[in-house]
Write an enzyme that holds these catalytic residues in place. Structure first.
Site, mmCIF file in Angstrom:
data_model
loop_
_atom_site.group_PDB
_atom_site.id
_atom_site.type_symbol
_atom_site.label_atom_id
_atom_site.label_comp_id
_atom_site.label_asym_id
_atom_site.label_seq_id
_atom_site.Cartn_x
_atom_site.Cartn_y
_atom_site.Cartn_z
ATOM 1 N N GLU A 40 23.664 69.156 15.355
ATOM 2 C CA GLU A 40 24.240 68.567 16.561
ATOM 3 C C GLU A 40 24.024 67.063 16.662
ATOM 4 O OE1 GLU A 40 26.303 69.796 18.627
ATOM 5 O OE2 GLU A 40 26.159 71.912 18.119
ATOM 6 N N ASP A 52 33.364 65.713 24.109
ATOM 7 C CA ASP A 52 33.608 66.697 23.048
ATOM 8 C C ASP A 52 34.413 67.864 23.611
ATOM 9 O OD1 ASP A 52 33.264 68.199 20.608
ATOM 10 O OD2 ASP A 52 31.608 69.250 21.565
#
Length: 143
Positions: A40, A52
């Protein structure tokens, strides 16, 4: 009655063996969580939030607000928790405890794909690429 007691003892032994063999993870392991963190954000604890897929993903585990709500809203608020590694870790553990074994299984693969695709992420082909990244980070199905 004796047969039932013996059956229960055998079941406990089998579950214990599976847990120690890494086959059954009652909660997400530290190693699996570390692989997710690496994928991540390279575990950057100062990464903040990024846009995102229609909403912010925040912190080293890139948690979305809906994920935070599903983990029972720990900490002082969504962004505060997501940007604090320890709170984000607790949130992720709570999310996996809530959904692991219900909508998905309890392997590192299941947990990783749930982290990426939500409570039923393990069933979505769209999370296969994410699982491949987790494997590249050093985890396997039973990590």
């Amino acid at each position: 009655m004796l047969a039932l007691q013996c059956s229960l003892k055998v079941l406990v032994i089998i579950l214990t063996i599976h847990m120690h063999a890494g086959i059954l993870l009652p909660t997400i392991s530290d190693k699996c969580l570390a692989c997710i963190c690496h994928v991540e954000s390279r575990c950057n604890r100062n990464i903040g939030c990024r846009w995102d897929v229609g909403s912010d993903s925040c912190g080293p585990l890139q948690i979305k607000e809906v994920f935070w709500k599903d983990c029972h809203r720990p900490g002082g608020g969504y962004k505060q928790c997501a940007n604090d590694y320890n709170c984000a870790k607790r949130c992720t553990q709570a999310f996996m405890k809530r959904y692991g074994g219900k909508t998905c299984g309890t392997t590192c693969e299941d947990y990783a794909r749930m982290h990426n695709g939500g409570p039923s992420g393990c069933k979505k082909s769209s999370t296969n690429w994410y699982w491949n990244k987790i494997k590249e980070a050093g985890c396997n199905r039973h990590s």
